[in-house]
Design an enzyme around this catalytic site. Structure first.
Site, PDB file in Angstrom:
ATOM      1  CB  CYS A  40      52.431 -63.986  16.145  1.00  0.00           C
ATOM      2  SG  CYS A  40      51.047 -63.726  15.157  1.00  0.00           S
TER       3      CYS A  40
ATOM      4  NE  ARG B 226      53.168 -64.416  11.726  1.00  0.00           N
ATOM      5  CZ  ARG B 226      52.743 -63.175  11.500  1.00  0.00           C
ATOM      6  NH1 ARG B 226      52.880 -62.643  10.358  1.00  0.00           N
ATOM      7  NH2 ARG B 226      52.503 -62.471  12.505  1.00  0.00           N
TER       8      ARG B 226
ATOM      9  CG  ASN C  78      47.710 -59.226  18.129  1.00  0.00           C
ATOM     10  OD1 ASN C  78      47.347 -58.433  17.054  1.00  0.00           O
ATOM     11  ND2 ASN C  78      46.841 -59.530  18.963  1.00  0.00           N
TER      12      ASN C  78
HETATM   13  C1  LIG Z   1      46.122 -61.180  14.350  1.00  0.00           C
HETATM   14  C2  LIG Z   1      47.553 -61.417  13.493  1.00  0.00           C
HETATM   15  C3  LIG Z   1      48.379 -61.434  14.801  1.00  0.00           C
HETATM   16  C4  LIG Z   1      48.308 -62.886  15.362  1.00  0.00           C
HETATM   17  C5  LIG Z   1      48.109 -62.497  16.769  1.00  0.00           C
HETATM   18  O1  LIG Z   1      48.803 -62.363  17.394  1.00  0.00           O
HETATM   19  N1  LIG Z   1      46.899 -63.116  17.009  1.00  0.00           N
HETATM   20  C6  LIG Z   1      46.575 -62.892  18.572  1.00  0.00           C
HETATM   21  C7  LIG Z   1      45.203 -62.415  18.649  1.00  0.00           C
HETATM   22  S1  LIG Z   1      44.944 -62.172  20.378  1.00  0.00           S
HETATM   23  O2  LIG Z   1      45.645 -60.556  20.567  1.00  0.00           O
HETATM   24  O3  LIG Z   1      45.513 -62.938  21.219  1.00  0.00           O
HETATM   25  O4  LIG Z   1      43.597 -61.849  20.915  1.00  0.00           O
HETATM   26  C8  LIG Z   1      47.806 -60.030  12.614  1.00  0.00           C
HETATM   27  C9  LIG Z   1      49.241 -60.399  11.999  1.00  0.00           C
HETATM   28  C10 LIG Z   1      49.062 -59.782  10.750  1.00  0.00           C
HETATM   29  C11 LIG Z   1      47.663 -58.807  10.761  1.00  0.00           C
HETATM   30  C12 LIG Z   1      47.223 -58.275   9.615  1.00  0.00           C
HETATM   31  C13 LIG Z   1      48.302 -57.213   8.718  1.00  0.00           C
HETATM   32  C14 LIG Z   1      47.721 -56.671   7.755  1.00  0.00           C
HETATM   33  C15 LIG Z   1      46.170 -55.783   7.818  1.00  0.00           C
HETATM   34  C16 LIG Z   1      46.592 -54.652   8.642  1.00  0.00           C
HETATM   35  C17 LIG Z   1      45.087 -53.860   8.936  1.00  0.00           C
HETATM   36  O5  LIG Z   1      45.272 -52.844   9.836  1.00  0.00           O
HETATM   37  C18 LIG Z   1      44.036 -54.946   9.860  1.00  0.00           C
HETATM   38  C19 LIG Z   1      44.061 -56.232   9.085  1.00  0.00           C
HETATM   39  C20 LIG Z   1      45.096 -57.024   8.671  1.00  0.00           C
HETATM   40  C21 LIG Z   1      44.672 -58.046   7.447  1.00  0.00           C
HETATM   41  C22 LIG Z   1      45.970 -57.396   9.821  1.00  0.00           C
HETATM   42  C23 LIG Z   1      44.785 -58.594  10.583  1.00  0.00           C
HETATM   43  C24 LIG Z   1      45.544 -59.202  11.871  1.00  0.00           C
HETATM   44  O6  LIG Z   1      45.712 -58.079  12.725  1.00  0.00           O
HETATM   45  C25 LIG Z   1      46.927 -59.672  11.539  1.00  0.00           C
HETATM   46  C26 LIG Z   1      46.736 -61.141  10.510  1.00  0.00           C
END
Ligand SMILES: C[C@H](CCC(=O)NCCS(=O)(=O)O)[C@H]1CC[C@H]2[C@@H]3CC[C@@H]4C[C@H](O)CC[C@]4(C)[C@H]3C[C@H](O)[C@]12C
Length: 326
Positions: free
Chosen positions: A2, A16, A79
């Site tokens: 991100c 973002r 992340n």
């Molecule tokens: C994954 C996203 C970051 C994007 C990213 O960087 N992706 C790389 C993946 S990879 O590392 O390359 O494989 C992040 C950013 C915000 C996050 C939410 C925050 C609220 C909530 C918190 C809870 O505790 C768990 C569920 C929850 C819905 C979260 C889900 C997920 O974690 C979200 C979407």
């Protein structure tokens, strides 16, 4: 992965890219002042600042990915795998789970100074939202409208770090201090054409425009995106109108957009920029684009009753809307 960024041009903008291979059913979500915000280990906030942001709502609980409150304080979770380390319950501290963190701070604070007071007492306690939704490893960018200052918050194995962030951008790993240090390696970048410092014994030619940016990283990885978005943001023009500045902001974020099929993850899937957001934090307007819809969509928090008690959400408009001219 991100990318988050801030940008000031008259008003303060915050937003973002959310890069991922799947969607959590996120919606633009407004939490009005009288929606009871509950916490696992802290008292309920019956009355609080109103919030607008992108959230997944589960069991009527808004899980914010990024949000801004009516005072213009903003936060985004990104992340931070392998480094984020949440803690056991600690007596005498404010035990807030990472999934509650954005609402806890934005519900109560108008400025970074106020947020720092709460951060001094906080313990990011390891409590999952549910079995289906365990905690994810995050770090956060935080910005206010009173200044152009921003903070990065990281909870590592050695404890909580609150960094002043002089660049106003955040990507993913490694730790923020290392990302900042890495910029030392890119002092040679320039929006201007280079002068020959290679050797006086050699005549070199600026055979192309843009040679000052040669060497600007273009990879999908988080260190490349950090450098690219910092360079783009720090050199961004400042416009006169809201539309111009919202456009400028999306150009900054889209400079590090992840196109499909370039960033492979497990199971033959690819991460891509699902949405890009831009909040005018002074005016409470949440703008966004999605991968499939380049048009800018907007939700204005001040057009709803902010004294309400129920969440209000808006489905993302995901269809490409082409403006036919003939
Ligand atoms: C994954 C996203 C970051 C994007 C990213 O960087 N992706 C790389 C993946 S990879 O590392 O390359 O494989 C992040 C950013 C915000 C996050 C939410 C925050 C609220 C909530 C918190 C809870 O505790 C768990 C569920 C929850 C819905 C979260 C889900 C997920 O974690 C979200 C979407």
């Amino acid at each position: 992965m991100c990318t988050a960024a801030t940008y000031t041009a008259g008003d303060h903008y915050f937003g973002r890219n959310l890069d991922l291979e799947l969607s959590y059913g996120e919606k633009v979500t407004i939490t009005p002042r009288n929606f009871p915000l509950t916490f696992r280990k802290m008292p309920t906030l019956e009355h609080h600042y109103a919030l607008i942001g992108m959230a997944t709502t589960v069991d009527n609980y808004p899980l914010y990915f990024d949000a801004t409150n009516e005072k213009g304080l903003s936060m985004a979770g990104l992340n931070y795998p392998g480094n984020a380390d949440y803690k056991p319950y600690a007596e005498g501290k404010d035990n807030v789970s990472p999934f509650e963190f954005v609402s806890w701070i934005l519900g109560q604070c108008a400025t970074l100074a106020e947020a720092k007071v709460l951060l001094d007492k906080i313990n990011l306690v390891k409590i999952d939202f549910s079995e289906q939704l365990p905690l994810s490893p995050l770090h956060w960018l935080m910005a206010e409208t009173a200044s152009e200052k921003t903070l990065t918050i990281e909870c590592d194995r050695d404890g909580l770090h609150v960094y002043d962030n002089p660049v106003g951008v955040l990507t993913n790993n490694p730790q923020f201090d290392k990302q900042l240090f890495n910029l030392n390696n890119y002092q040679f970048l320039s929006p201007q054409q280079p002068e020959n410092k290679f050797s006086q014994d050699l005549e070199l030619d600026n055979y192309s425009r843009g040679l000052g940016t040669r060497g600007l990283p273009g990879g999908m990885d988080s260190m490349s995106r950090f450098v690219k978005v910092a360079f783009t943001k720090l050199n961004a023009p400042k416009g006169e109108t809201e539309n111009e500045n919202v456009g400028n902001f999306f150009h900054i974020l889209h400079s590090v957009e992840q196109q499909k099929n370039l960033d492979g993850v497990e199971n033959n899937q690819f991460e891509f920029t699902i949405y890009s957001s831009c909040v005018n934090a002074d005016r409470g307007i949440y703008y966004y684009t999605t991968y499939d819809n380049n048009q800018i969509n907007a939700v204005d928090m001040h057009k709803v009753d902010l004294d309400g008690r129920e969440l209000i959400d808006y489905d993302l408009v995901n269809e490409q809307n082409i403006n036919w001219q003939n």
